[in-house]
Motif scaffolding. Structure first.
Motif, short mmCIF file in Angstrom:
data_model
loop_
_atom_site.label_atom_id
_atom_site.label_comp_id
_atom_site.label_asym_id
_atom_site.label_seq_id
_atom_site.Cartn_x
_atom_site.Cartn_y
_atom_site.Cartn_z
N GLU A 119 0.83 -1.22 0.00
CA GLU A 119 0.00 0.00 0.00
C GLU A 119 0.86 1.26 0.00
N ARG A 120 1.98 1.21 0.73
CA ARG A 120 2.86 2.39 0.72
C ARG A 120 3.40 2.62 -0.70
N LEU A 121 3.83 1.53 -1.34
CA LEU A 121 4.44 1.70 -2.66
C LEU A 121 3.45 2.25 -3.69
N ILE A 122 2.19 1.79 -3.64
CA ILE A 122 1.26 2.32 -4.66
C ILE A 122 0.82 3.76 -4.34
N SER A 123 1.10 4.21 -3.11
CA SER A 123 0.70 5.59 -2.78
C SER A 123 1.76 6.60 -3.21
N GLU A 124 2.96 6.10 -3.56
CA GLU A 124 4.04 7.03 -3.93
C GLU A 124 3.88 7.49 -5.37
N ALA A 125 3.81 8.81 -5.54
CA ALA A 125 3.44 9.36 -6.84
C ALA A 125 4.41 8.94 -7.95
N ASP A 126 5.68 9.09 -7.72
CA ASP A 126 6.64 8.82 -8.78
C ASP A 126 7.24 7.42 -8.59
N GLY A 127 6.34 6.46 -8.37
CA GLY A 127 6.82 5.16 -7.92
C GLY A 127 7.18 4.18 -9.02
N LEU A 128 6.74 2.96 -8.79
CA LEU A 128 7.11 1.85 -9.66
C LEU A 128 6.19 1.78 -10.88
N HIS A 129 6.62 1.04 -11.90
CA HIS A 129 5.77 0.89 -13.08
C HIS A 129 4.85 -0.31 -12.97
N PHE A 130 5.15 -1.20 -12.03
CA PHE A 130 4.36 -2.44 -11.91
C PHE A 130 4.46 -2.91 -10.47
N LEU A 131 3.34 -3.32 -9.90
CA LEU A 131 3.37 -3.91 -8.56
C LEU A 131 2.29 -4.98 -8.46
N GLU A 132 2.70 -6.18 -8.14
CA GLU A 132 1.75 -7.27 -7.89
C GLU A 132 2.19 -8.00 -6.63
N GLY A 133 1.43 -9.01 -6.27
CA GLY A 133 1.79 -9.83 -5.12
C GLY A 133 1.13 -11.18 -5.26
N SER A 134 1.67 -12.17 -4.56
CA SER A 134 1.06 -13.49 -4.65
C SER A 134 1.24 -14.24 -3.35
N VAL A 135 0.47 -15.32 -3.22
CA VAL A 135 0.51 -16.18 -2.05
C VAL A 135 1.22 -17.46 -2.46
N MET A 136 2.14 -17.93 -1.60
CA MET A 136 2.86 -19.17 -1.94
C MET A 136 2.53 -20.23 -0.90
N LEU A 137 2.12 -21.40 -1.40
CA LEU A 137 1.72 -22.50 -0.52
C LEU A 137 2.67 -23.68 -0.70
N ASP A 138 2.58 -24.62 0.21
CA ASP A 138 3.48 -25.77 0.18
C ASP A 138 3.01 -26.82 -0.85
N HIS A 139 3.32 -26.53 -2.10
CA HIS A 139 2.92 -27.46 -3.17
C HIS A 139 4.07 -27.61 -4.15
N GLY A 140 5.20 -28.01 -3.67
CA GLY A 140 6.34 -28.26 -4.56
C GLY A 140 7.13 -27.00 -4.84
N PRO A 141 7.87 -26.98 -5.97
CA PRO A 141 8.77 -25.87 -6.29
C PRO A 141 8.05 -24.51 -6.28
N PRO A 142 8.77 -23.44 -5.94
CA PRO A 142 8.11 -22.14 -5.77
C PRO A 142 7.60 -21.51 -7.07
N ASP A 143 8.10 -21.95 -8.22
CA ASP A 143 7.61 -21.37 -9.48
C ASP A 143 6.26 -21.97 -9.85
N ASN A 144 5.55 -21.29 -10.73
CA ASN A 144 4.33 -21.90 -11.28
C ASN A 144 4.27 -21.54 -12.75
N TRP A 145 3.18 -21.96 -13.43
CA TRP A 145 3.15 -21.79 -14.89
C TRP A 145 3.18 -20.33 -15.32
N ARG A 146 2.77 -19.41 -14.44
CA ARG A 146 2.74 -18.00 -14.84
C ARG A 146 4.14 -17.42 -15.00
#
Ligand code: FAD
Length: 518
Positions: free
Chosen positions: A265-292
């Motif tokens: 929330e802090r990062l998206i409030s900064e006017a001259d901030g980043l060009h992209f911001l996402e987030g994800s949840v990681m669960l215990d289902h094998g390697p940390p990567d996924n198809w995305r």
């Protein structure tokens, strides 16, 4: 909305008008022209087909959980073909349903037209026309049948680019503008529907109109996020900017949800901030990567997995800063400063430096990989939600750490990232929460043909949890089985949605697969 709001007086009035109009509508017999008897209409010679291969292909979508057969498929070669088809239905005593089908990447039959005509928009794509870039105006006029990847490739030839994206680019311009079009750029630039200057739309009466904020503005805003209900969009004027060259792409892992969301929330409030911001949840289902995306270095997989095992649920903040030869020096410094200011688990920061197009097209590799293993065309019981900021901790506790852990079936990417309401326009049709900041949450699951219903049940459980807790959660890419669901979905916007439907598609011809009007 998932909350159980009792319909207001104005809701009731609209519902009563709706019932009266429905009752007064004459019951017609199947006189002319139904799709099956317009097949011989000379206007559509060679373009309208009821061949089983075409009808079969139009009956399914990316979701693979519905099969809804049209009577015929129109492969238009011009805008006039679509006008002629809609006019034919509108002028007829017994109109037939019509749905534009972009790339068919809906999940639940939204681009279907049961016993009607599906318009295969992709047949309009012609290499020689359809994307005109204005360098001076900084916009592109695009036939909406084009995929976003095709738009990107064309604009990059001139060093320009659209600014707002979806994570995956093999979707049509018309398809995403009918929903919203969101991704990690939304917090800074707004959704794709906030980055459109003008549209050409064929309404449900078969009339074509050019519209914008200054011209036919009601139709313009109705169609943006309008779920295909008010017209078929044939052209969109999309804002462009100078294209950056490269992307500095960082991921930070968190074990504490409140630290994770506070930083987001802090990062998206900064006017001259980043060009992209996402987030994800990681669960215990094998390697940390996924198809995305394949992101983490294999040498770190073990220690990431062991952190997940220890905490059962961890979170990943993903940010990007674009740069070119002029900003090359400052970008490293900026990202270092940024890292120092964040409260992730020290030692769990990862960095990639890729070309701009490789960043935007990052999901493609995963798609091709799944396709090669026959795992792309499988059921996708996806659920996408907008969760108000005030409810996101309860959501984490009750859904990610509650329902999802308890059922232990969800493996797919789980997205959670904030966006700002101010970047949307209330006149547009997409339903969004009332709070200034809300989160996009996506359960992007892949299932088997014999087990997808278990995921669907889990989706229902999540929706019921939100409803019981009165969290005012709204579905994005929505599906509702009943009209009551749609009334709650649109909340205070429902009356306007219905009024616009009567104005632009009074015979309820368009996009019946959304299941809003019958
Ligand atoms: P279709 O499924 O063909 O159509 C969707 C709806 O729009 C239908 O009701 C149809 O009748 C209507 N429609 C289509 N074209 C027109 C037109 N020209 N005029 C009027 N109505 C029209 N969405 C996001 O916002 N962000 C993402 O990051 C994202 N990632 C995705 C990743 C994948 C792998 C998939 C499968 C989907 C993703 N989506 C995402 C969802 C996607 O934006 C929607 O499903 C979108 O509708 C798909 O576009 P399409 O061209 O396949 O539309």
């Amino acid at each position: 909305m998932a909350s159980n709001n009792f319909p207001s007086q104005s809701h009731l009035l609209v519902i009563i008008i709706f019932i009266i109009v429905t009752l007064l509508t004459p019951i017609t017999t199947n006189t002319s022209p139904q799709p099956w008897n317009i097949l011989s209409n000379d206007n559509f010679a060679g373009k309208l087909t009821s061949a089983s291969s075409s009808v079969e292909a139009a009956s399914i979508d990316f979701g693979h959980v519905t099969k809804i057969y049209p009577s015929a498929v129109l492969n238009p070669s011009s805008v006039q073909d679509i006008i002629d088809l809609i006019k034919l239905s509108f002028d007829s005593q017994s109109s037939f349903p019509i749905a534009a089908r972009g790339h068919g990447h809906s999940f639940r039959g939204q681009a279907a037209a049961k016993d009607g005509v599906v318009v295969n928009m992709r047949s309009m794509v012609n290499e020689d026309r359809g994307i005109k870039v204005s360098r001076t105006g900084l916009y592109a006029d695009v036939d909406t049948a084009w995929l976003w990847i095709e738009v990107l490739n064309k604009t990059l030839e001139l060093g320009l680019t659209p600014v707002s994206w979806t994570d995956y680019l093999y979707l049509t311009v018309g398809g995403t503008l009918s929903n919203g079009g969101i991704s990690g750029q939304t917090s800074r630039y707004g959704p794709q529907i906030s980055n459109v200057l003008e549209l050409d739309i064929i309404t449900g009466k078969g009339e074509i109109a050019t519209c914008s904020n200054d011209m036919n503005s009601d139709l313009f805003y109705a169609a943006l996020g309008g779920l295909g209900q008010f017209g078929i969009i044939t052209r969109a004027r999309i804002k462009l900017e100078l294209a950056p060259k490269r992307a500095k792409w960082l991921r930070f892992l968190y074990t504490d949800f409140s630290e994770f969301t506070r930083d987001q929330e802090r990062l998206i409030s900064e006017a001259d901030g980043l060009h992209f911001l996402e987030g994800s949840v990681m669960l215990d289902h094998g390697p940390p990567d996924n198809w995305r995306s394949t992101y983490y270095p294999p040498s770190d997989h073990l220690r990431i997995v062991s952190m997940i095992k220890r905490h059962r649920v961890i979170y990943c903040l993903e940010v990007v800063k674009y740069y070119d030869e002029f900003s090359q020096h400052s970008v490293n410094e900026e990202m270092e400063e940024l890292s120092e200011s964040l409260n992730f688990v020290r030692g769990f920061v990862y960095e990639k430096d890729v070309t701009y197009i490789d960043f935007l097209n990052r999901v493609r590799t995963g798609e091709l990989n799944l396709k090669s293993k026959g795992q792309w065309d499988v059921p996708h019981p996806w659920l996408n939600l907008f969760v108000p900021k005030s409810q996101i901790s309860r959501f984490d506790y009750g859904v990610f750490k509650g329902i999802i852990l308890r059922n232990n079936i969800t493996t797919g990417p789980l997205l959670v990232y904030p966006m700002k309401r101010i970047m949307w326009n209330d006149q547009m049709s997409t339903a969004i929460p009332e709070e200034d900041v809300f989160y996009a949450v996506g359960f992007l699951r892949s299932a088997e043909f014999d087990n997808w219903e278990a995921y669907d049940k889990e989706n229902m459980e999540v929706l019921m949890f939100c409803e019981d807790a009165k969290m005012d959660v709204i579905q994005y890419l929505p599906y509702h089985a009943s009209q009551e669901g749609w009334v709650r979905h649109f909340g205070p916007r429902w009356n306007t949605f219905v009024e616009r439907k009567y104005k632009y598609d009074p015979k309820m011809i368009l996009s019946p697969g959304q299941n809003i009007f019958r």
